[in-house]
Design a protein around this motif. Structure first.
Motif, PDB file in Angstrom:
ATOM      1  N   ALA A   1       0.746  -1.287  -0.096  1.00 54.22           N
ATOM      2  CA  ALA A   1       0.150   0.006  -0.048  1.00 54.22           C
ATOM      3  C   ALA A   1       0.988   1.252  -0.079  1.00 54.22           C
ATOM      4  O   ALA A   1       0.612   2.184  -0.853  1.00 54.22           O
ATOM      5  N   LEU A   2       1.974   1.208   0.813  1.00 52.58           N
ATOM      6  CA  LEU A   2       2.830   2.412   0.901  1.00 52.58           C
ATOM      7  C   LEU A   2       3.483   2.597  -0.187  1.00 52.58           C
ATOM      8  O   LEU A   2       3.941   3.764  -0.961  1.00 52.58           O
ATOM      9  N   ALA A   3       3.941   1.519  -0.968  1.00 55.34           N
ATOM     10  CA  ALA A   3       4.842   1.493  -2.302  1.00 55.34           C
ATOM     11  C   ALA A   3       3.649   2.155  -3.504  1.00 55.34           C
ATOM     12  O   ALA A   3       4.040   3.040  -4.076  1.00 55.34           O
ATOM     13  N   ALA A   4       2.459   1.665  -3.388  1.00 50.70           N
ATOM     14  CA  ALA A   4       1.429   2.037  -4.316  1.00 50.70           C
ATOM     15  C   ALA A   4       1.104   3.504  -4.157  1.00 50.70           C
ATOM     16  O   ALA A   4       0.960   4.249  -5.207  1.00 50.70           O
ATOM     17  N   GLY A   5       1.135   3.880  -2.939  1.00 56.22           N
ATOM     18  CA  GLY A   5       1.095   5.407  -2.646  1.00 56.22           C
ATOM     19  C   GLY A   5       2.038   6.307  -3.117  1.00 56.22           C
ATOM     20  O   GLY A   5       1.914   7.562  -3.791  1.00 56.22           O
ATOM     21  N   ALA A   6       3.286   5.877  -2.863  1.00 60.37           N
ATOM     22  CA  ALA A   6       4.544   6.773  -3.484  1.00 60.37           C
ATOM     23  C   ALA A   6       4.359   6.592  -4.876  1.00 60.37           C
ATOM     24  O   ALA A   6       4.614   7.684  -5.402  1.00 60.37           O
ATOM     25  N   ALA A   7       4.077   5.711  -5.463  1.00 64.62           N
ATOM     26  CA  ALA A   7       3.956   5.472  -7.135  1.00 64.62           C
ATOM     27  C   ALA A   7       2.770   6.656  -7.412  1.00 64.62           C
ATOM     28  O   ALA A   7       3.196   7.167  -8.720  1.00 64.62           O
ATOM     29  N   VAL A   8       1.816   6.696  -6.754  1.00 65.11           N
ATOM     30  CA  VAL A   8       0.699   7.645  -7.214  1.00 65.11           C
ATOM     31  C   VAL A   8       1.352   9.117  -7.143  1.00 65.11           C
ATOM     32  O   VAL A   8       1.158  10.158  -7.946  1.00 65.11           O
ATOM     33  N   VAL A   9       1.929   9.436  -6.055  1.00 64.82           N
ATOM     34  CA  VAL A   9       2.652  10.586  -5.821  1.00 64.82           C
ATOM     35  C   VAL A   9       3.783  10.888  -6.915  1.00 64.82           C
ATOM     36  O   VAL A   9       3.541  12.073  -7.433  1.00 64.82           O
ATOM     37  N   VAL A  10       4.261   9.893  -7.506  1.00 64.06           N
ATOM     38  CA  VAL A  10       5.247  10.066  -8.699  1.00 64.06           C
ATOM     39  C   VAL A  10       4.230  10.330  -9.715  1.00 64.06           C
ATOM     40  O   VAL A  10       4.780  11.502 -10.609  1.00 64.06           O
ATOM     41  N   LEU A  11       3.193   9.730 -10.096  1.00 65.73           N
ATOM     42  CA  LEU A  11       2.319   9.873 -11.158  1.00 65.73           C
ATOM     43  C   LEU A  11       1.768  11.481 -11.212  1.00 65.73           C
ATOM     44  O   LEU A  11       1.528  11.743 -12.366  1.00 65.73           O
ATOM     45  N   THR A  12       1.389  11.856 -10.091  1.00 65.09           N
ATOM     46  CA  THR A  12       0.768  12.934 -10.058  1.00 65.09           C
ATOM     47  C   THR A  12       1.594  14.279  -9.528  1.00 65.09           C
ATOM     48  O   THR A  12       1.059  15.267  -9.148  1.00 65.09           O
ATOM     49  N   ARG A  13       2.860  14.128  -9.467  1.00 64.33           N
ATOM     50  CA  ARG A  13       3.445  15.148  -8.938  1.00 64.33           C
ATOM     51  C   ARG A  13       3.527  16.433  -9.726  1.00 64.33           C
ATOM     52  O   ARG A  13       3.234  16.477 -10.829  1.00 64.33           O
ATOM     53  N   PRO A  14       3.566  17.688  -8.737  1.00 65.54           N
ATOM     54  CA  PRO A  14       3.290  18.902  -9.503  1.00 65.54           C
ATOM     55  C   PRO A  14       4.338  19.161 -10.783  1.00 65.54           C
ATOM     56  O   PRO A  14       5.467  18.993 -10.264  1.00 65.54           O
ATOM     57  N   ARG A  15       3.819  19.804 -11.697  1.00 63.40           N
ATOM     58  CA  ARG A  15       4.799  20.141 -12.850  1.00 63.40           C
ATOM     59  C   ARG A  15       3.747  21.055 -13.786  1.00 63.40           C
ATOM     60  O   ARG A  15       2.609  21.009 -13.566  1.00 63.40           O
ATOM     61  N   PRO A  16       4.353  21.913 -14.669  1.00 68.37           N
ATOM     62  CA  PRO A  16       3.806  22.826 -15.420  1.00 68.37           C
ATOM     63  C   PRO A  16       2.456  22.177 -15.977  1.00 68.37           C
ATOM     64  O   PRO A  16       1.502  22.817 -16.342  1.00 68.37           O
ATOM     65  N   ALA A  17       2.813  21.045 -16.594  1.00 72.22           N
ATOM     66  CA  ALA A  17       1.767  20.390 -17.580  1.00 72.22           C
ATOM     67  C   ALA A  17       0.846  19.574 -16.656  1.00 72.22           C
ATOM     68  O   ALA A  17      -0.106  18.693 -17.566  1.00 72.22           O
ATOM     69  N   ALA A  18       0.786  19.507 -15.585  1.00 76.71           N
ATOM     70  CA  ALA A  18      -0.089  18.552 -14.698  1.00 76.71           C
ATOM     71  C   ALA A  18      -1.365  18.817 -14.948  1.00 76.71           C
ATOM     72  O   ALA A  18      -2.092  20.084 -14.914  1.00 76.71           O
ATOM     73  N   ASP A  19      -2.243  17.808 -15.114  1.00 78.00           N
ATOM     74  CA  ASP A  19      -3.936  18.129 -15.287  1.00 78.00           C
ATOM     75  C   ASP A  19      -4.444  17.202 -13.980  1.00 78.00           C
ATOM     76  O   ASP A  19      -4.940  16.171 -14.145  1.00 78.00           O
ATOM     77  N   TYR A  20      -4.871  18.328 -13.049  1.00 78.06           N
ATOM     78  CA  TYR A  20      -5.174  17.655 -11.885  1.00 78.06           C
ATOM     79  C   TYR A  20      -6.802  17.327 -12.137  1.00 78.06           C
ATOM     80  O   TYR A  20      -7.207  16.166 -11.408  1.00 78.06           O
ATOM     81  N   ALA A  21      -7.553  18.096 -12.755  1.00 75.60           N
ATOM     82  CA  ALA A  21      -8.832  17.458 -13.145  1.00 75.60           C
ATOM     83  C   ALA A  21      -8.870  16.273 -13.764  1.00 75.60           C
ATOM     84  O   ALA A  21      -9.741  15.371 -13.399  1.00 75.60           O
ATOM     85  N   GLY A  22      -7.930  15.857 -14.561  1.00 81.78           N
ATOM     86  CA  GLY A  22      -7.718  14.546 -15.263  1.00 81.78           C
ATOM     87  C   GLY A  22      -7.463  13.499 -14.293  1.00 81.78           C
ATOM     88  O   GLY A  22      -8.167  12.450 -14.234  1.00 81.78           O
ATOM     89  N   VAL A  23      -6.471  13.766 -13.162  1.00 80.28           N
ATOM     90  CA  VAL A  23      -6.278  12.744 -12.210  1.00 80.28           C
ATOM     91  C   VAL A  23      -7.245  12.366 -11.449  1.00 80.28           C
ATOM     92  O   VAL A  23      -7.590  11.383 -11.015  1.00 80.28           O
ATOM     93  N   ALA A  24      -8.010  13.653 -11.028  1.00 81.54           N
ATOM     94  CA  ALA A  24      -9.221  13.569 -10.043  1.00 81.54           C
ATOM     95  C   ALA A  24     -10.314  12.480 -10.810  1.00 81.54           C
ATOM     96  O   ALA A  24     -10.908  11.771 -10.024  1.00 81.54           O
ATOM     97  N   LEU A  25     -10.632  12.815 -12.080  1.00 85.89           N
ATOM     98  CA  LEU A  25     -11.502  11.826 -12.702  1.00 85.89           C
ATOM     99  C   LEU A  25     -11.163  10.342 -12.671  1.00 85.89           C
ATOM    100  O   LEU A  25     -11.927   9.555 -12.532  1.00 85.89           O
ATOM    101  N   ALA A  26      -9.664  10.137 -12.819  1.00 86.12           N
ATOM    102  CA  ALA A  26      -9.185   8.767 -12.804  1.00 86.12           C
ATOM    103  C   ALA A  26      -9.574   8.295 -11.564  1.00 86.12           C
ATOM    104  O   ALA A  26      -9.906   7.090 -11.390  1.00 86.12           O
ATOM    105  N   LEU A  27      -9.007   9.218 -10.444  1.00 85.58           N
ATOM    106  CA  LEU A  27      -9.348   8.673  -8.966  1.00 85.58           C
ATOM    107  C   LEU A  27     -10.910   8.247  -8.925  1.00 85.58           C
ATOM    108  O   LEU A  27     -11.199   7.570  -8.147  1.00 85.58           O
ATOM    109  N   LEU A  28     -11.912   9.131  -9.405  1.00 87.02           N
ATOM    110  CA  LEU A  28     -13.142   8.721  -9.389  1.00 87.02           C
ATOM    111  C   LEU A  28     -13.621   7.584 -10.076  1.00 87.02           C
ATOM    112  O   LEU A  28     -14.216   6.788  -9.278  1.00 87.02           O
TER     113      LEU A  28
END
Length: 305
Positions: free
Chosen positions: A149-176
């Protein structure tokens, strides 16, 4: 995915909504039969992710909502023919979980396809896989599962890490979509106890398809489809619903449910590869590493359970 046809009715693991016997088949399958089952599981996963990629080709014309509407109609027709639910005989206790499953189908597919349009196929499917993983982890107290669980959580942080092109709405929809997949699994247990065979998922798919009639009518009226867009949407419905449903049903007759659940964990990798080939998406090394960690965590948890 109507993963829940398989969505899913399927083993309570990382398998996308699929219908099939919940336990291992009696006896040991011969090597040839098991090899055929593995080939069917691989074909199911490739078909499911290819269908999602093909669906994305229609997004510029009819949008995710238009594609999902057509897909739901195709899935509803396929499951009605396969499950032949006797809906007139359903009791109130049977209808409530079926309606809940129908709502999950509707929201899950729309949120996932919209996420694919925003953040890409590989990332969207990987984040969606957190739903089954969360269900598998919820009932465990094993230290190894906590590490997963901790490893998966860390991987999600890597996938969604803040960057100029990050689309947080898309990430939120995938989590939904991940939340919906988890709900699908839990509702699938109830539906499976109250209705025989695949009558429950079939009825839910039919209700979901009916609910998308006005949605599809409005979307397609405002965004007139081309013949190619309709073809892409119908193909997505066949590849992501009909083919996986039949392939999973046949595979579960040849391989144990645990192997089925473990194998389904490769779907994020298949999604990333299909996205690379069909949609020209190119995950970076950090994204590939994170996807690998989440896939491994799913496989370890499912295998141990």
């Amino acid at each position: 995915m109507l993963r829940a046809m398989t969505a899913d009715p399927q083993p309570v693991t990382a398998a996308r909504p699929r219908a099939g016997p919940p336990g291992d088949p009696p006896g040991s399958a011969p090597p040839a039969g098991r090899a055929a089952g593995v080939a069917m599981m691989l074909g199911s996963g490739l078909s499911n992710q290819t269908g999602a990629a093909v669906a994305a080709l229609a997004f510029p014309v009819v949008g995710p909502a238009g594609v999902v509407a057509v897909r739901q109609w195709v899935a509803g027709a396929v499951l009605l023919a396969a499950g032949r639910p006797r809906m007139r005989t359903f009791t109130r206790e049977q209808w409530w979980p079926v309606l809940g499953l129908a709502a999950v189908f509707a929201v899950m597919n729309l949120s996932l396809y919209t996420a694919i349009g925003r953040i890409g196929l590989g990332l969207a499917v990987t984040l969606e896989f957190l739903g089954p993983l969360a269900v598998a982890l919820a009932a465990t107290r094993r230290r190894a599962d906590l590490v997963c669980a901790l490893a998966a959580g860390a991987a999600v942080v890597v996938l969604t890490r803040p960057r100029p092109a990050a689309d947080y709405a898309g990430v939120a929809l995938a989590l939904l979509a991940a939340v919906c997949w988890a709900c699908y699994i839990l509702l699938g247990r109830t539906v499976g106890r109250r209705l025989p065979g695949v009558q429950g998922p079939a009825a839910a798919a039919a209700v979901s398809a009916l609910a998308y009639v006005p949605v599809g009518a409005v979307v397609l009226a405002h965004r007139p489809p081309t013949a190619a867009a309709i073809g892409y949407a119908v193909t997505a419905g066949v590849l992501s619903s009909a083919v996986p449903f039949l392939a999973d049903l046949l595979a579960l007759r040849r391989v144990p449910a645990r192997l089925f659940g473990t194998f389904m964990s490769v779907n994020p990798v298949l999604a990333a590869l299909v996205g690379l080939i069909v949609l020209d998406e190119s995950p970076g090394p950090y994204e590939w590493a994170a996807i690998t960690v989440i896939v491994t965590a799913n496989a370890v948890v499912v295998t141990r359970r």
